[in-house]
Write a protein that holds these residues in place. Structure first.
Motif, PDB file in Angstrom:
ATOM      1  N   GLY A 175       0.816  -1.208   0.000  1.00 47.94           N
ATOM      2  CA  GLY A 175       0.000   0.000   0.000  1.00 47.94           C
ATOM      3  C   GLY A 175       0.850   1.258   0.000  1.00 47.94           C
ATOM      4  O   GLY A 175       0.368   2.346   0.286  1.00 47.94           O
ATOM      5  N   HIS A 176       2.138   1.102  -0.329  1.00 51.79           N
ATOM      6  CA  HIS A 176       3.066   2.227  -0.414  1.00 51.79           C
ATOM      7  C   HIS A 176       3.434   2.423  -1.885  1.00 51.79           C
ATOM      8  O   HIS A 176       4.198   1.636  -2.448  1.00 51.79           O
ATOM      9  CB  HIS A 176       4.332   1.956   0.405  1.00 51.79           C
ATOM     10  N   VAL A 177       2.885   3.432  -2.492  1.00 49.30           N
ATOM     11  CA  VAL A 177       3.115   3.682  -3.915  1.00 49.30           C
ATOM     12  C   VAL A 177       4.564   4.096  -4.138  1.00 49.30           C
ATOM     13  O   VAL A 177       5.081   5.002  -3.479  1.00 49.30           O
ATOM     14  CB  VAL A 177       2.150   4.777  -4.425  1.00 49.30           C
ATOM     15  N   ASP A 178       5.243   3.411  -5.064  1.00 49.29           N
ATOM     16  CA  ASP A 178       6.647   3.707  -5.363  1.00 49.29           C
ATOM     17  C   ASP A 178       6.801   4.923  -6.274  1.00 49.29           C
ATOM     18  O   ASP A 178       7.688   5.757  -6.090  1.00 49.29           O
ATOM     19  CB  ASP A 178       7.316   2.494  -6.026  1.00 49.29           C
ATOM     20  N   GLN A 179       5.942   4.992  -7.257  1.00 46.74           N
ATOM     21  CA  GLN A 179       5.958   6.099  -8.210  1.00 46.74           C
ATOM     22  C   GLN A 179       4.698   6.020  -9.057  1.00 46.74           C
ATOM     23  O   GLN A 179       3.934   5.062  -8.954  1.00 46.74           O
ATOM     24  CB  GLN A 179       7.205   6.069  -9.099  1.00 46.74           C
ATOM     25  N   THR A 180       4.501   7.026  -9.877  1.00 46.02           N
ATOM     26  CA  THR A 180       3.384   6.974 -10.814  1.00 46.02           C
ATOM     27  C   THR A 180       3.904   6.588 -12.189  1.00 46.02           C
ATOM     28  O   THR A 180       5.087   6.730 -12.485  1.00 46.02           O
ATOM     29  CB  THR A 180       2.635   8.324 -10.902  1.00 46.02           C
ATOM     30  N   GLY A 181       3.011   6.088 -13.014  1.00 44.91           N
ATOM     31  CA  GLY A 181       3.329   5.754 -14.394  1.00 44.91           C
ATOM     32  C   GLY A 181       2.314   6.415 -15.309  1.00 44.91           C
ATOM     33  O   GLY A 181       1.283   6.920 -14.850  1.00 44.91           O
ATOM     34  N   THR A 182       2.614   6.414 -16.585  1.00 45.39           N
ATOM     35  CA  THR A 182       1.723   7.024 -17.575  1.00 45.39           C
ATOM     36  C   THR A 182       1.203   5.962 -18.524  1.00 45.39           C
ATOM     37  O   THR A 182       1.985   5.170 -19.068  1.00 45.39           O
ATOM     38  CB  THR A 182       2.466   8.109 -18.387  1.00 45.39           C
ATOM     39  N   VAL A 183      -0.103   5.941 -18.723  1.00 50.95           N
ATOM     40  CA  VAL A 183      -0.708   5.008 -19.666  1.00 50.95           C
ATOM     41  C   VAL A 183      -0.327   5.442 -21.078  1.00 50.95           C
ATOM     42  O   VAL A 183      -0.645   6.552 -21.504  1.00 50.95           O
ATOM     43  CB  VAL A 183      -2.248   4.976 -19.521  1.00 50.95           C
ATOM     44  N   GLU A 184       0.388   4.574 -21.792  1.00 52.54           N
ATOM     45  CA  GLU A 184       0.834   4.890 -23.148  1.00 52.54           C
ATOM     46  C   GLU A 184      -0.169   4.418 -24.196  1.00 52.54           C
ATOM     47  O   GLU A 184      -0.397   5.090 -25.194  1.00 52.54           O
ATOM     48  CB  GLU A 184       2.194   4.223 -23.420  1.00 52.54           C
ATOM     49  N   ASN A 185      -0.739   3.240 -23.955  1.00 51.03           N
ATOM     50  CA  ASN A 185      -1.629   2.668 -24.970  1.00 51.03           C
ATOM     51  C   ASN A 185      -2.578   1.671 -24.320  1.00 51.03           C
ATOM     52  O   ASN A 185      -2.205   0.973 -23.374  1.00 51.03           O
ATOM     53  CB  ASN A 185      -0.786   1.958 -26.050  1.00 51.03           C
ATOM     54  N   ILE A 186      -3.799   1.641 -24.813  1.00 50.60           N
ATOM     55  CA  ILE A 186      -4.782   0.645 -24.379  1.00 50.60           C
ATOM     56  C   ILE A 186      -5.292  -0.056 -25.628  1.00 50.60           C
ATOM     57  O   ILE A 186      -5.836   0.584 -26.531  1.00 50.60           O
ATOM     58  CB  ILE A 186      -5.956   1.293 -23.621  1.00 50.60           C
ATOM     59  N   GLU A 187      -5.094  -1.360 -25.677  1.00 47.59           N
ATOM     60  CA  GLU A 187      -5.469  -2.123 -26.870  1.00 47.59           C
ATOM     61  C   GLU A 187      -6.565  -3.131 -26.534  1.00 47.59           C
ATOM     62  O   GLU A 187      -6.424  -3.937 -25.614  1.00 47.59           O
ATOM     63  CB  GLU A 187      -4.243  -2.856 -27.414  1.00 47.59           C
ATOM     64  N   ASP A 188      -7.653  -3.037 -27.277  1.00 41.17           N
ATOM     65  CA  ASP A 188      -8.755  -3.993 -27.120  1.00 41.17           C
ATOM     66  C   ASP A 188      -8.371  -5.277 -27.837  1.00 41.17           C
ATOM     67  O   ASP A 188      -8.165  -5.292 -29.050  1.00 41.17           O
ATOM     68  CB  ASP A 188     -10.031  -3.395 -27.726  1.00 41.17           C
ATOM     69  N   THR A 197     -13.314  -2.741 -11.730  1.00 42.44           N
ATOM     70  CA  THR A 197     -12.409  -1.719 -11.191  1.00 42.44           C
ATOM     71  C   THR A 197     -12.509  -0.444 -12.024  1.00 42.44           C
ATOM     72  O   THR A 197     -13.317  -0.360 -12.959  1.00 42.44           O
ATOM     73  CB  THR A 197     -10.950  -2.220 -11.210  1.00 42.44           C
ATOM     74  N   ASN A 198     -11.656   0.529 -11.703  1.00 44.96           N
ATOM     75  CA  ASN A 198     -11.673   1.770 -12.491  1.00 44.96           C
ATOM     76  C   ASN A 198     -10.786   1.688 -13.733  1.00 44.96           C
ATOM     77  O   ASN A 198     -10.547   2.695 -14.394  1.00 44.96           O
ATOM     78  CB  ASN A 198     -11.290   2.980 -11.626  1.00 44.96           C
ATOM     79  N   MET A 199     -10.302   0.498 -14.076  1.00 44.65           N
ATOM     80  CA  MET A 199      -9.500   0.323 -15.291  1.00 44.65           C
ATOM     81  C   MET A 199     -10.259   0.781 -16.541  1.00 44.65           C
ATOM     82  O   MET A 199      -9.667   1.345 -17.454  1.00 44.65           O
ATOM     83  CB  MET A 199      -9.080  -1.137 -15.460  1.00 44.65           C
ATOM     84  N   LYS A 200     -11.547   0.531 -16.566  1.00 42.53           N
ATOM     85  CA  LYS A 200     -12.346   0.863 -17.750  1.00 42.53           C
ATOM     86  C   LYS A 200     -12.408   2.370 -18.020  1.00 42.53           C
ATOM     87  O   LYS A 200     -12.774   2.798 -19.112  1.00 42.53           O
ATOM     88  CB  LYS A 200     -13.766   0.314 -17.608  1.00 42.53           C
ATOM     89  N   ASN A 201     -12.024   3.178 -17.012  1.00 42.29           N
ATOM     90  CA  ASN A 201     -12.052   4.635 -17.171  1.00 42.29           C
ATOM     91  C   ASN A 201     -10.741   5.204 -17.701  1.00 42.29           C
ATOM     92  O   ASN A 201     -10.663   6.383 -18.020  1.00 42.29           O
ATOM     93  CB  ASN A 201     -12.361   5.302 -15.824  1.00 42.29           C
ATOM     94  N   LEU A 202      -9.695   4.360 -17.776  1.00 41.03           N
ATOM     95  CA  LEU A 202      -8.379   4.858 -18.181  1.00 41.03           C
ATOM     96  C   LEU A 202      -8.341   5.254 -19.648  1.00 41.03           C
ATOM     97  O   LEU A 202      -8.994   4.648 -20.493  1.00 41.03           O
ATOM     98  CB  LEU A 202      -7.305   3.799 -17.924  1.00 41.03           C
ATOM     99  N   GLN A 203      -7.524   6.265 -19.912  1.00 47.78           N
ATOM    100  CA  GLN A 203      -7.259   6.715 -21.279  1.00 47.78           C
ATOM    101  C   GLN A 203      -5.760   6.949 -21.419  1.00 47.78           C
ATOM    102  O   GLN A 203      -5.050   7.121 -20.425  1.00 47.78           O
ATOM    103  CB  GLN A 203      -8.020   8.014 -21.579  1.00 47.78           C
ATOM    104  N   SER A 204      -5.283   6.967 -22.658  1.00 48.00           N
ATOM    105  CA  SER A 204      -3.865   7.252 -22.894  1.00 48.00           C
ATOM    106  C   SER A 204      -3.517   8.612 -22.289  1.00 48.00           C
ATOM    107  O   SER A 204      -4.260   9.577 -22.431  1.00 48.00           O
ATOM    108  CB  SER A 204      -3.566   7.268 -24.397  1.00 48.00           C
ATOM    109  N   GLY A 205      -2.391   8.659 -21.582  1.00 44.14           N
ATOM    110  CA  GLY A 205      -1.961   9.892 -20.934  1.00 44.14           C
ATOM    111  C   GLY A 205      -2.321   9.968 -19.463  1.00 44.14           C
ATOM    112  O   GLY A 205      -1.796  10.817 -18.745  1.00 44.14           O
ATOM    113  N   ASP A 206      -3.213   9.079 -19.007  1.00 43.77           N
ATOM    114  CA  ASP A 206      -3.609   9.089 -17.598  1.00 43.77           C
ATOM    115  C   ASP A 206      -2.449   8.644 -16.703  1.00 43.77           C
ATOM    116  O   ASP A 206      -1.606   7.836 -17.107  1.00 43.77           O
ATOM    117  CB  ASP A 206      -4.799   8.169 -17.356  1.00 43.77           C
TER     118      ASP A 206
END
Length: 198
Positions: free
Chosen positions: A99-112, A166-175
């Motif tokens: 439960g200790h976040v190391d860092q954030t990342g950026t969503v580059e691509n979401i492929e169906d 989960t909230n994965m379905k709300n993600l977009q590139s750049g999030d």
């Protein structure tokens, strides 16, 4: 300690800055089961329940948490992945998560992938935080298996249940997403680095 198995999603109801801290008021399906001083992972970030009123509860994020996570980007109405702390009387379905976040990342691509989804996420090449294929990674509090691993990025495959629940379905590139790397991998990397210096 957590497992990365999301119990439910909550909704950010109110955001109140308090000095360098921020108080968040959220609602969730199990608010009535919460207790004051209980640890609760929010998108993988462990926060302490400080107040409960009717169907809502409050947590406080200090400046360090705001700087290291995506909590500072929350708005009223934001959907958040929630998990209560691990009980040591059952099966460990995900992996050991602090439960200790190391860092954030950026969503580059979401492929169906016609039945599943593959998400590519970039992260800082710190040297202390690595991924390996078929290893574990926590993204927004979700225990996931690394499908592919490269320099400063990795891919995860999301099954339909996780996508919808989960909230994965709300993600977009750049999030921006919260990342907690595998605790065993972090220790091994630290030891290898220390031995290389010696």
């Amino acid at each position: 300690m957590f497992t990365g198995i999301v119990e439910a999603t909550g909704i950010v109801e109110q955001i109140t800055p308090k000095g360098t801290n921020v108080e968040f008021i959220l609602s969730c399906p199990f608010t009535q089961e919460l207790k004051i001083d209980q640890s609760l992972a929010h998108n993988g970030c462990c926060l302490t329940v400080v107040e409960i009123t009717d169907d809502k509860y409050s947590v406080t994020a200090i400046q360090e948490s705001l700087e290291k996570t995506n909590l500072g980007q929350w708005k009223e109405g934001t959907q958040v992945n929630l998990e209560r702390c691990l009980k040591f009387d059952g099966r460990l379905d995900g992996h050991l998560v602090q439960g200790h976040v190391d860092q954030t990342g950026t969503v580059e691509n979401i492929e169906d992938k016609d039945g599943s989804y593959q998400i590519t996420i970039r992260h800082s090449e710190d040297g202390g935080f690595i991924t390996v294929p078929q290893g574990s990674i926590t993204v927004n509090g979700i225990s996931l298996t690394v499908a592919e691993s490269g320099e400063g990025e990795f891919k995860v495959a999301i099954i339909p249940y996780t996508w919808e629940f989960t909230n994965m379905k709300n993600l977009q590139s750049g999030d921006i997403v919260n990342l907690e790397f595998d605790i065993i991998g972090k220790y091994v990397t630290k030891l290898m680095t220390k031995n290389a210096i010696l």
